[in-house]
Design an enzyme around this catalytic site. Structure first.
Site, PDB file in Angstrom:
ATOM      1  N   GLU A 190     -12.301  -2.453  12.375  1.00 45.23           N
ATOM      2  CA  GLU A 190     -12.306  -1.632  11.144  1.00 45.23           C
ATOM      3  C   GLU A 190     -13.942  -2.043  10.408  1.00 45.23           C
ATOM      4  O   GLU A 190     -14.412  -1.201   9.835  1.00 45.23           O
ATOM      5  CB  GLU A 190     -11.151  -1.731  10.490  1.00 45.23           C
ATOM      6  N   ASP A 195      -8.278  -8.972   4.385  1.00 43.00           N
ATOM      7  CA  ASP A 195      -7.954  -8.005   5.383  1.00 43.00           C
ATOM      8  C   ASP A 195      -9.157  -7.825   6.405  1.00 43.00           C
ATOM      9  O   ASP A 195      -9.785  -6.807   6.402  1.00 43.00           O
ATOM     10  CB  ASP A 195      -8.211  -6.793   4.348  1.00 43.00           C
ATOM     11  N   GLU A 252       0.900  -1.091   0.044  1.00 39.28           N
ATOM     12  CA  GLU A 252      -0.053  -0.072   0.149  1.00 39.28           C
ATOM     13  C   GLU A 252       0.758   1.236   0.004  1.00 39.28           C
ATOM     14  O   GLU A 252       0.757   2.193   0.792  1.00 39.28           O
ATOM     15  CB  GLU A 252      -1.095   0.040   1.092  1.00 39.28           C
TER      16      GLU A 252
HETATM   17  C1  GCU Z   1      -6.091  -2.049   6.145  1.00 38.41           C
HETATM   18  C2  GCU Z   1      -6.483  -0.640   6.648  1.00 38.41           C
HETATM   19  C3  GCU Z   1      -5.447  -0.003   6.513  1.00 38.41           C
HETATM   20  C4  GCU Z   1      -4.224  -0.581   7.138  1.00 38.41           C
HETATM   21  C5  GCU Z   1      -3.753  -1.788   6.340  1.00 38.41           C
HETATM   22  C6  GCU Z   1      -2.672  -2.266   6.894  1.00 38.41           C
HETATM   23  O1  GCU Z   1      -6.200  -1.930   4.644  1.00 38.41           O
HETATM   24  O2  GCU Z   1      -7.590  -0.416   6.022  1.00 38.41           O
HETATM   25  O3  GCU Z   1      -5.690   1.360   7.142  1.00 38.41           O
HETATM   26  O4  GCU Z   1      -2.984   0.529   6.996  1.00 38.41           O
HETATM   27  O5  GCU Z   1      -4.851  -2.492   6.485  1.00 38.41           O
HETATM   28  O6  GCU Z   1      -2.947  -3.462   7.905  1.00 38.41           O
HETATM   29  O7  GCU Z   1      -1.478  -2.207   6.591  1.00 38.41           O
END
Ligand code: GCU
Length: 687
Positions: free
Chosen positions: A401, A373, A294
């Protein structure tokens, strides 16, 4: 001054039971510390404060060499002569590094409670256990406990940013940071450390895994003096400080032109950095790393493997006993929805399985419980049991979440327990996830549990008062995953709300049924997602359908779900053949995960004989209705629960009801519009 927050399960209430008080007083009116140091004194003070509050007597703390051992609680280390006189050889052998023993000696002339451990950590864990046993009025004549944690690493991950916000936090702002600074007052941090010690946590990562801006500099002398104070506060409670790092720090901080893990200057930079950290924090735990994930930089940027990246950091940490906790949450977050070949569920395994055996001993791979996730339900990640030569930790999300953001009641203990009891078959029958992450199956030294924190600066720490049970349960399961969640949840209720029969019965029911209820009115059968993009709250059936995140259900007018069998995307091939066969077969696949593994026509008959579409309607109607049962069970406790707490929870339940109805109607209408199939029972589905 009055605290601006409650102390959750450590809110000591006066014991009203005179009989018990009479029995217990001789045992607690003195506290003898046999190893007089800072940590033992702290433990004794915890005990003293608790006894004062619970029993209204103020014990003397004695540290002198002249001791009268007839009455009181003795706190000492294994190896201490006086202590050892009370112990059998086998008892001594059973106490591990972080473990403790609590034993009562009650004779005509002696009324003694012994609290014995090998280390300071064991003493503090044992102290809280003793306090809690006294609070639930344990029978002293039969009180005998030897406890050792099963998993070596029991770590909380905070996703706290330095501006004070918390990524996926639903309970106020950070207790560590505000305005891009480390907070100066550590009072709340200390109370937090007490809460964590009381559930056996031994590590805490205080900054977000997404390390940006000022947070990149936490590993430098700019912040280390303040962090060393936080570390000291935690140390008193047996908890080590860890930090999340940005893999490209050598560029950002060091001014190097690269962060290539095989570049000697990069390694040297990390060595120097680690040396500096340990000069401030001698027991620093290590680094948590989100790399190539990400938009965070990682070794892939330089054509290197994740083993190259993790090992380079591990070498720098090794001389000081630090570990690298490396996250397996690596996938392509720029997928094209038109691409049906790529399956995000396969990504973690594809990235890491080929590296099995390449990681150094002080690297631990931190793996989310499922392949996607933290959805309301997912299968267990095939990496558990898939990598026998790599230390592993399981990552659970305590913060809700995708499970209602602490507005909805969703107790996660029941889900976690199922995950931990999953038998991977990797070493034959009995190769449970819990035995993998506690290290016993493969004999690992570093492994365990990571939980993404659900706390913040709100008055009750977790927004929803009952969400405290999730933090409690995480700690207790990490300490001993063999315990039943009923038992763990019940203990939490007793300590938090007292022993009124109705209170215990109703809250226990609410907790144990809440995850299933939430699942029923949101995304049952392993469907997942269907949330609003970005903030992830509330229903949006196609919110993630045409996006780049790789999260598609591909519903059309005939069927829904992704075929992840060996004939489909091939995801099931990542499992042991035992499971592969089961997951591949639509008749044998556990129904809770049906739409995770299969593309299923709406007219397909489930085991109950119901069609898939009818199940969807029933599930959503029932789920939303069952929220009324939650409300009713809570309403029955009016007058039996502290008024503030009662009202706060009532408020949340009311919101839950409204939002559950929204979920029900949006999802039902979505399926009705897709299929044109009416509800057999003729209930209102908006056209
Ligand atoms: C999920 C979450 C993110 C977080 C990511 C992670 O996608 O929405 O906010 O950063 O997990 O675990 O790195």
């Amino acid at each position: 001054p009055q605290n601006q927050y409650t102390m959750c399960w450590l809110d000591y209430k006066r014991c009203e039971d005179e009989e018990y008080l009479k029995k217990v007083i001789p045992f607690i009116s003195n506290i003898f510390i046999l190893d007089n140091n800072y940590y033992f004194r702290n433990a004794a003070l915890e005990l003293k404060e608790a006894i004062k509050n619970i029993f209204g007597v103020e014990p003397n703390i004695q540290t002198t060499s002249y001791l009268d051992f007839h009455r009181g609680t003795l706190i000492g280390k294994l190896g201490n002569e006086v202590i050892e006189k009370f112990l059998e050889k086998e008892e001594k052998e059973q106490i591990g590094n972080e473990g403790f023993l609590i034993k009562v000696v009650a004779t005509k002339t002696q009324n003694i409670i012994l609290l014995v451990a090998k280390t300071e950590s064991g003493i503090i864990y044992g102290t809280f256990e003793l306090i809690n046993r006294l609070r639930v009025k344990s029978n002293l004549s039969s009180l005998y406990i030897i406890e050792n944690p099963k998993a070596p690493l029991r770590v909380i991950n905070h996703w706290d940013n330095m501006d004070g916000s918390i990524e996926r936090g639903y309970a106020g702002s950070s207790i560590f940071f505000s305005n891009n600074r480390v907070k100066r007052s550590l009072k709340r941090v200390r109370d937090y450390a007490r809460l964590l010690a009381s559930i056996g946590i031994n590590g805490v990562v205080i900054n977000n895994v997404n390390v940006r801006g000022k947070a990149i500099w936490l590993i430098t002398p700019k912040y280390l003096p303040e962090l060393s104070e936080i570390a000291e506060t935690f140390r008193l409670y047996g908890i080590k400080l860890y930090l999340s790092i940005n893999f490209a720090s050598p560029i950002y901080i060091g001014g190097l032109s690269t962060a290539d893990p095989l570049d000697p200057d990069v390694f040297k930079w990390w060595q120097e950095t680690v040396k500096t950290i340990y000069s401030y924090i001698p027991d620093f735990g290590g680094f948590l790393v989100k790399a190539d994930s990400e938009f965070n930089p990682g070794p892939y940027v330089y054509g290197r493997s994740h083993a190259d990246g993790a090992n380079m950091l591990a070498k720098a940490l090794l001389p000081y006993g630090g570990v690298v906790i490396w996250r397996a949450f690596v996938y392509n977050c720029l997928q094209d929805w038109r691409d049906t070949k790529t399956d995000r569920a396969k990504a973690a395994y594809e990235n890491f399985k080929p590296l099995d055996g390449e990681f150094l001993d002080n690297v631990v791979l931190q793996i989310k419980y499922g392949p996607m996730d933290f959805q309301v339900r997912e299968p267990v990640s095939p990496l558990f049991g898939g990598m026998e030569k790599t230390n592993q930790m399981i990552e659970l999300q305590i913060t809700q979440e995708y499970t209602g953001q602490q507005i909805h009641l969703c107790y996660l203990g029941t889900l976690w327990k199922e995950i931990l009891e999953f038998d991977t078959y990797c070493k034959g029958k009995g190769s449970y996830v819990k035995r993998i992450v506690d290290g016993s199956l493969f004999g690992w030294k570093y492994c365990g549990f990571a939980g993404v924190s659900n706390i913040g600066s709100s008055i009750n720490w977790t927004g929803h008062d009952l969400a405290q049970a999730n933090l409690w349960t995480f700690g207790k399961l990490a300490w001993n995953p063999d315990r039943s969640v009923e038992d763990i949840a019940k203990e939490w209720i007793l300590l938090t709300f007292g022993d009124d029969k109705k209170v215990v019965e109703n809250i226990l029911w609410m907790l144990l049924n809440s995850h299933r209820i939430y699942e029923k009115y949101t995304t049952p059968l392993g469907l997942g997602w269907m949330v609003n993009p970005g903030h992830h709250y509330g229903p949006n059936p196609e919110g993630y359908e045409y996006s780049k995140w790789g999260t598609y259900h591909r519903a059309d007018t005939k069927a829904i779900g992704v075929d992840r069998t060996s004939k489909g995307t091939g995801y099931t091939l990542q499992y042991h053949p035992h499971w592969q066969k089961i997951f591949d077969d639509i008749e044998k696949c556990p129904e809770d995960l049906l739409l995770f593994f299969h593309r299923v026509p709406y007219t397909h008959r489930l085991k109950s004989g119901k069609t898939l579409i009818q199940f969807m309607y029933d599930s959503h109607f029932e789920g939303a209705e069952e929220v009324d049962v939650l409300i009713q069970k809570w309403e029955e406790l009016r007058g039996k629960i502290d008024e503030d707490i009662f009202n706060r929870v009532s408020e949340r339940l009311k919101m839950q009801k409204e939002h559950a109805i929204e979920w029900r109607d949006v999802i039902n209408t979505y399926f009705y519009r897709k299929t044109g199939i009416p509800d057999e029972k003729g209930r209102l589905i908006y056209p």
